[in-house]
Design a protein around this motif. Structure first.
Motif, PDB file in Angstrom:
ATOM      1  N   ALA A 156     -58.191  24.860  35.163  1.00 62.54           N
ATOM      2  CA  ALA A 156     -57.431  26.081  34.893  1.00 62.54           C
ATOM      3  C   ALA A 156     -56.124  26.107  35.676  1.00 62.54           C
ATOM      4  O   ALA A 156     -55.115  26.646  35.207  1.00 62.54           O
ATOM      5  CB  ALA A 156     -58.281  27.309  35.233  1.00 62.54           C
ATOM      6  N   SER A 157     -56.123  25.500  36.876  1.00 64.64           N
ATOM      7  CA  SER A 157     -54.909  25.481  37.699  1.00 64.64           C
ATOM      8  C   SER A 157     -54.280  24.088  37.785  1.00 64.64           C
ATOM      9  O   SER A 157     -53.159  23.955  38.278  1.00 64.64           O
ATOM     10  CB  SER A 157     -55.235  25.986  39.124  1.00 64.64           C
ATOM     11  OG  SER A 157     -56.289  25.227  39.683  1.00 64.64           O
ATOM     12  N   ASN A 158     -54.995  23.072  37.329  1.00 59.43           N
ATOM     13  CA  ASN A 158     -54.456  21.706  37.316  1.00 59.43           C
ATOM     14  C   ASN A 158     -54.576  21.167  35.894  1.00 59.43           C
ATOM     15  O   ASN A 158     -55.430  20.320  35.608  1.00 59.43           O
ATOM     16  CB  ASN A 158     -55.228  20.816  38.293  1.00 59.43           C
ATOM     17  CG  ASN A 158     -55.199  21.338  39.717  1.00 59.43           C
ATOM     18  OD1 ASN A 158     -54.238  21.127  40.450  1.00 59.43           O
ATOM     19  ND2 ASN A 158     -56.263  22.030  40.109  1.00 59.43           N
ATOM     20  N   ARG A 159     -53.742  21.666  35.037  1.00 59.17           N
ATOM     21  CA  ARG A 159     -53.915  21.406  33.614  1.00 59.17           C
ATOM     22  C   ARG A 159     -52.817  20.528  33.015  1.00 59.17           C
ATOM     23  O   ARG A 159     -52.862  20.214  31.832  1.00 59.17           O
ATOM     24  CB  ARG A 159     -53.975  22.724  32.853  1.00 59.17           C
ATOM     25  CG  ARG A 159     -52.743  23.600  33.019  1.00 59.17           C
ATOM     26  CD  ARG A 159     -53.005  25.025  32.526  1.00 59.17           C
ATOM     27  NE  ARG A 159     -53.414  25.045  31.136  1.00 59.17           N
ATOM     28  CZ  ARG A 159     -52.573  25.208  30.124  1.00 59.17           C
ATOM     29  NH1 ARG A 159     -51.266  25.331  30.360  1.00 59.17           N
ATOM     30  NH2 ARG A 159     -53.019  25.220  28.897  1.00 59.17           N
ATOM     31  N   GLU A 219     -63.823  23.997  33.669  1.00 57.09           N
ATOM     32  CA  GLU A 219     -62.959  24.646  32.662  1.00 57.09           C
ATOM     33  C   GLU A 219     -62.044  23.614  31.994  1.00 57.09           C
ATOM     34  O   GLU A 219     -60.818  23.789  31.904  1.00 57.09           O
ATOM     35  CB  GLU A 219     -62.118  25.769  33.298  1.00 57.09           C
ATOM     36  CG  GLU A 219     -62.921  26.853  33.971  1.00 57.09           C
ATOM     37  CD  GLU A 219     -63.853  27.582  33.013  1.00 57.09           C
ATOM     38  OE1 GLU A 219     -63.553  27.624  31.811  1.00 57.09           O
ATOM     39  OE2 GLU A 219     -64.885  28.111  33.467  1.00 57.09           O
ATOM     40  N   VAL A 220     -62.643  22.536  31.519  1.00 59.90           N
ATOM     41  CA  VAL A 220     -61.863  21.422  31.005  1.00 59.90           C
ATOM     42  C   VAL A 220     -61.066  21.813  29.760  1.00 59.90           C
ATOM     43  O   VAL A 220     -60.063  21.164  29.425  1.00 59.90           O
ATOM     44  CB  VAL A 220     -62.807  20.235  30.707  1.00 59.90           C
ATOM     45  CG1 VAL A 220     -63.697  20.540  29.524  1.00 59.90           C
ATOM     46  CG2 VAL A 220     -62.021  18.947  30.478  1.00 59.90           C
ATOM     47  N   ALA A 243     -67.190  20.634  32.525  1.00 69.75           N
ATOM     48  CA  ALA A 243     -67.869  21.923  32.321  1.00 69.75           C
ATOM     49  C   ALA A 243     -66.901  22.863  31.608  1.00 69.75           C
ATOM     50  O   ALA A 243     -65.715  22.938  31.967  1.00 69.75           O
ATOM     51  CB  ALA A 243     -68.302  22.522  33.659  1.00 69.75           C
ATOM     52  N   THR A 244     -67.403  23.560  30.597  1.00 78.89           N
ATOM     53  CA  THR A 244     -66.537  24.458  29.827  1.00 78.89           C
ATOM     54  C   THR A 244     -67.352  25.568  29.182  1.00 78.89           C
ATOM     55  O   THR A 244     -68.531  25.370  28.836  1.00 78.89           O
ATOM     56  CB  THR A 244     -65.762  23.690  28.740  1.00 78.89           C
ATOM     57  OG1 THR A 244     -64.978  24.605  27.982  1.00 78.89           O
ATOM     58  CG2 THR A 244     -66.713  22.982  27.801  1.00 78.89           C
ATOM     59  N   THR A 245     -66.722  26.715  29.014  1.00 73.70           N
ATOM     60  CA  THR A 245     -67.337  27.829  28.284  1.00 73.70           C
ATOM     61  C   THR A 245     -66.861  27.876  26.836  1.00 73.70           C
ATOM     62  O   THR A 245     -67.415  28.622  26.032  1.00 73.70           O
ATOM     63  CB  THR A 245     -66.977  29.172  28.955  1.00 73.70           C
ATOM     64  OG1 THR A 245     -65.552  29.296  29.038  1.00 73.70           O
ATOM     65  CG2 THR A 245     -67.562  29.261  30.350  1.00 73.70           C
ATOM     66  N   GLU A 246     -65.855  27.066  26.487  1.00 71.36           N
ATOM     67  CA  GLU A 246     -65.305  27.073  25.131  1.00 71.36           C
ATOM     68  C   GLU A 246     -65.148  25.628  24.631  1.00 71.36           C
ATOM     69  O   GLU A 246     -64.047  25.091  24.604  1.00 71.36           O
ATOM     70  CB  GLU A 246     -63.963  27.800  25.096  1.00 71.36           C
ATOM     71  CG  GLU A 246     -64.044  29.242  25.572  1.00 71.36           C
ATOM     72  CD  GLU A 246     -62.704  29.951  25.513  1.00 71.36           C
ATOM     73  OE1 GLU A 246     -62.036  29.858  24.474  1.00 71.36           O
ATOM     74  OE2 GLU A 246     -62.336  30.583  26.509  1.00 71.36           O
ATOM     75  N   PRO A 247     -66.233  25.008  24.236  1.00 75.08           N
ATOM     76  CA  PRO A 247     -66.148  23.593  23.812  1.00 75.08           C
ATOM     77  C   PRO A 247     -65.340  23.397  22.542  1.00 75.08           C
ATOM     78  O   PRO A 247     -64.843  22.292  22.291  1.00 75.08           O
ATOM     79  CB  PRO A 247     -67.616  23.209  23.595  1.00 75.08           C
ATOM     80  CG  PRO A 247     -68.316  24.506  23.350  1.00 75.08           C
ATOM     81  CD  PRO A 247     -67.599  25.520  24.175  1.00 75.08           C
ATOM     82  N   HIS A 248     -65.170  24.435  21.733  1.00 71.83           N
ATOM     83  CA  HIS A 248     -64.406  24.286  20.494  1.00 71.83           C
ATOM     84  C   HIS A 248     -62.919  24.045  20.763  1.00 71.83           C
ATOM     85  O   HIS A 248     -62.186  23.635  19.856  1.00 71.83           O
ATOM     86  CB  HIS A 248     -64.585  25.533  19.620  1.00 71.83           C
ATOM     87  CG  HIS A 248     -64.160  26.805  20.288  1.00 71.83           C
ATOM     88  ND1 HIS A 248     -64.981  27.497  21.161  1.00 71.83           N
ATOM     89  CD2 HIS A 248     -63.008  27.509  20.227  1.00 71.83           C
ATOM     90  CE1 HIS A 248     -64.347  28.578  21.592  1.00 71.83           C
ATOM     91  NE2 HIS A 248     -63.156  28.603  21.051  1.00 71.83           N
ATOM     92  N   LYS A 249     -62.467  24.320  21.982  1.00 66.63           N
ATOM     93  CA  LYS A 249     -61.067  24.085  22.319  1.00 66.63           C
ATOM     94  C   LYS A 249     -60.812  22.671  22.841  1.00 66.63           C
ATOM     95  O   LYS A 249     -59.669  22.293  23.061  1.00 66.63           O
ATOM     96  CB  LYS A 249     -60.605  25.109  23.363  1.00 66.63           C
ATOM     97  CG  LYS A 249     -60.541  26.535  22.842  1.00 66.63           C
ATOM     98  CD  LYS A 249     -59.965  27.465  23.885  1.00 66.63           C
ATOM     99  CE  LYS A 249     -59.850  28.887  23.350  1.00 66.63           C
ATOM    100  NZ  LYS A 249     -59.292  29.818  24.361  1.00 66.63           N
TER     101      LYS A 249
END
Length: 592
Positions: free
Chosen positions: A88-91, A119-120, A147-153
């Motif tokens: 999220a901060s190193n994107r 939060e990949v 690890a992610t909460t939104e794998p569709h992204k």
């Protein structure tokens, strides 16, 4: 308690696979992979917040490199072999390039170098592309855990190169059991109802549940009570929800409005209350079934209370209540006066007619209808006497019947001469003697039709005075006769036919066939079924038989579109008495 307090979410973070709650399908797979030495080079943990994705990644890293359990999970990042990065901060692509430089360095101690990227899905497309080649062919010592909460992204090219594990939400019972264990270790006194309140508010996230427990301890101390907990967390308790449904059951509007006022003074959020109320009515519906109480997430005492309260409502009532509350939940977000709409919802639920009352009313109407039909001397709906039950019974003649000799034209036949030739279609228009026995048609009957009791006895009904023969040449003549013809239909035919002809317009003449237009199919069917009656009445007026052919012509769409939905709904009520009765009975409203 330690001088520097540590939050429960950090203190009780799992250290081993067995400590992780409700994710056995992931834990068992990873343990077997380690035992069989079939460790993949890339994993992706997907799921909602607070279910243990990052924790599982740290436990896997500990197990692969055989790190001592005395090392805290949060301290693993300080070792040289485990690198954690927050996407999220190193994107950006520069952050991934720095990571690629670190990947080339082999582990200082241990067998693997593990990279945990949280939060990949927040990485940019360029960063994903920069990581793609390394992820496909990494060094033998590198393991990636995303690890992610939104794998569709996440890009499909990334997903195709990892082993994906989907974490599930943690059930209320599992969270309650975990909280009980924490409370025993922390020497906290708390009842089951309070534990269920915390677990339900956590919404499947154990981390959120531990955070709420921390908040409750800070407010209530080591002895947590249900009433204080509701105040601390500002949640809606079961007592308020049952009080709400009790007002609906008793149809007590005063108690309902007083309850709303109390809730708002206590600081209860209307939207949150409606969410809880939707679940509450859903639980009542499940309790009404009686066999699926495991679907209700509550204590045993609350489940018993649901079962008792559900007896006061039918399944239909609960479904209607559930629909009203869920609709109000969606609309309250956008209204300017949420309290007024909340009170309107309460009054709707209180004044709503119960299904058992409607069933009783319908049964009474059916009994009244049967009783009226079975009474002696009643007439059929078309005004004629009921048909005889025995087909051998004779039909009674009219008491008074005018019989007169037929009049002949002097130029054609004499009174005592040969019989007068029949007019074209006269037999079809008169209907024949069979109509005398079968009774009038259901939608009307032409006057002046001759009939007989049997084949040997002839009875002649008085015919109207003979009109001057008219020859139809164009549609203009039909238009001249149309208004008097419609007035004659009004006098001698059922009103339903009159109203439909009143709306019909003659358009074209084709021999003896007149083409008329109407705006509905009912008029077409009605005119077609009553051709004999309509033709006889037109002959009575003009002396000529005609046949009407009705075509449906819909009104202009622009004219319909000029009416608002509310005006169209009102017009439908005027035209359809059944719809009007439904609106008055159920209190239906148009929503647009």
């Amino acid at each position: 308690m330690a001088q520097n307090y540590r939050a429960l979410t950090r203190t009780y973070r799992p250290q081993t696979f067995d400590d992780i709650v409700s994710q056995e399908h992931v834990s068992s797979t990873l343990k077997n992979a380690i035992k069989q030495n079939r460790i993949s080079h890339a994993y992706m943990f997907c799921g909602p917040r607070g279910v243990g994705k990052t924790t599982m990644a740290r436990v896997l890293a500990r197990a692969v490199n055989e790190i001592n359990e005395n090392v805290d999970g949060e301290s693993l990042n300080q070792t040289l072999n485990i690198v954690e990065m927050d996407a999220a901060s190193n994107r950006k692509i520069e952050d991934v390039r720095q990571l690629k430089d670190v990947i080339r360095v082999p582990p200082q101690n241990g067998k693997y170098k593990i990279f945990i990227i949280d939060e990949v899905h927040m990485l940019t497309k360029e960063a994903f592309n920069a990581l793609l080649k390394t992820l496909e062919e990494p060094p033998a010592h590198a393991i990636f855990i995303f690890a992610t909460t939104e794998p569709h992204k996440v890009l499909p090219t990334i997903l195709s190169r990892v082993q994906r594990f989907d974490f599930r939400r943690i059930s209320v019972e599992e969270i309650v059991n975990r909280l009980k264990s924490v409370c025993r270790k922390e020497q906290i006194t708390i009842d089951d109802e309070s534990l269920h309140i915390i677990a339900k508010k956590a919404d499947g996230a154990l981390r959120d549940a531990l955070g709420l427990m921390d908040q409750a301890i800070a407010f209530c101390g080591t002895d947590i009570r249900y009433s204080e907990l509701l105040q601390a967390l500002n949640v809606v308790g079961h007592d308020r929800l049952f009080e709400f449904t009790n007002s609906i059951e008793k149809k007590d509007a005063t108690a309902g409005l007083t309850l709303i006022d109390t809730l708002l003074k206590e600081g209860t959020d209307i939207q949150e209350f409606l969410v809880s109320m939707t679940e509450h009515i859903r639980n009542l519906y499940v309790a009404k079934q009686g066999t699926r109480m495991h679907m209700v997430e509550a204590t045993a005492d609350t489940k018993t209370r649901y079962t008792e309260t559900a007896k006061a409502f039918s399944e239909d009532d609960l479904m209607r209540m559930l629909h009203l509350v869920s609709e109000a939940q969606l609309k309250t977000k956008d209204v300017q006066q949420p309290r007024i709409h909340f009170e309107i919802l309460m009054l709707k639920l209180i004044h709503m007619s119960r299904s058992n009352e409607l069933n009783i009313l319908l049964k009474d109407l059916e009994q009244l209808k049967k009783k009226r039909i079975n009474q002696p001397g009643n007439t059929a709906p078309n005004g004629t006497s009921p048909p005889a039950k025995n087909g051998s019974e004779k039909v009674k003649k009219p008491d008074v019947m005018q019989v007169r000799e037929p009049e002949y034209n002097k130029d054609s036949d004499t009174k005592n001469g040969s019989p007068r030739p029949a007019e074209p279609d006269s037999e079809k228009s008169s209907g024949g003697s069979e109509e005398y026995f079968l009774g009038k048609p259901s939608l009307g009957y032409a006057e002046g039709i001759s009939s007989s009791k049997n084949t040997n006895e002839e009875v002649t009904v008085a015919e109207p005075e003979k009109k001057e023969q008219v020859v139809l040449k164009d549609i203009g003549q039909i238009e001249e006769y149309w208004k008097p013809f419609v007035n004659l239909v009004k006098e001698k035919a059922p009103q339903m036919i009159y109203f439909q002809l009143l709306r019909a317009q003659p358009k074209e003449l084709r021999g003896n066939e007149v083409l008329v237009t109407a705006d509905n199919e009912f008029a077409t069917n009605l005119i077609e079924e009553n051709q004999k009656l309509i033709s006889s009445l037109f002959k009575q007026l003009t002396g000529i038989h005609i046949r009407l052919k009705c075509l449906v012509v819909r009104p202009d769409k622009k004219q319909e579109g000029s009416l608002s939905p509310y005006e169209r709904f009102k017009e439908l009520q005027k035209k359809d008495p059944h719809l009007r009765s439904i609106v008055e009975l159920f209190g239906a409203e148009l929503e647009y």
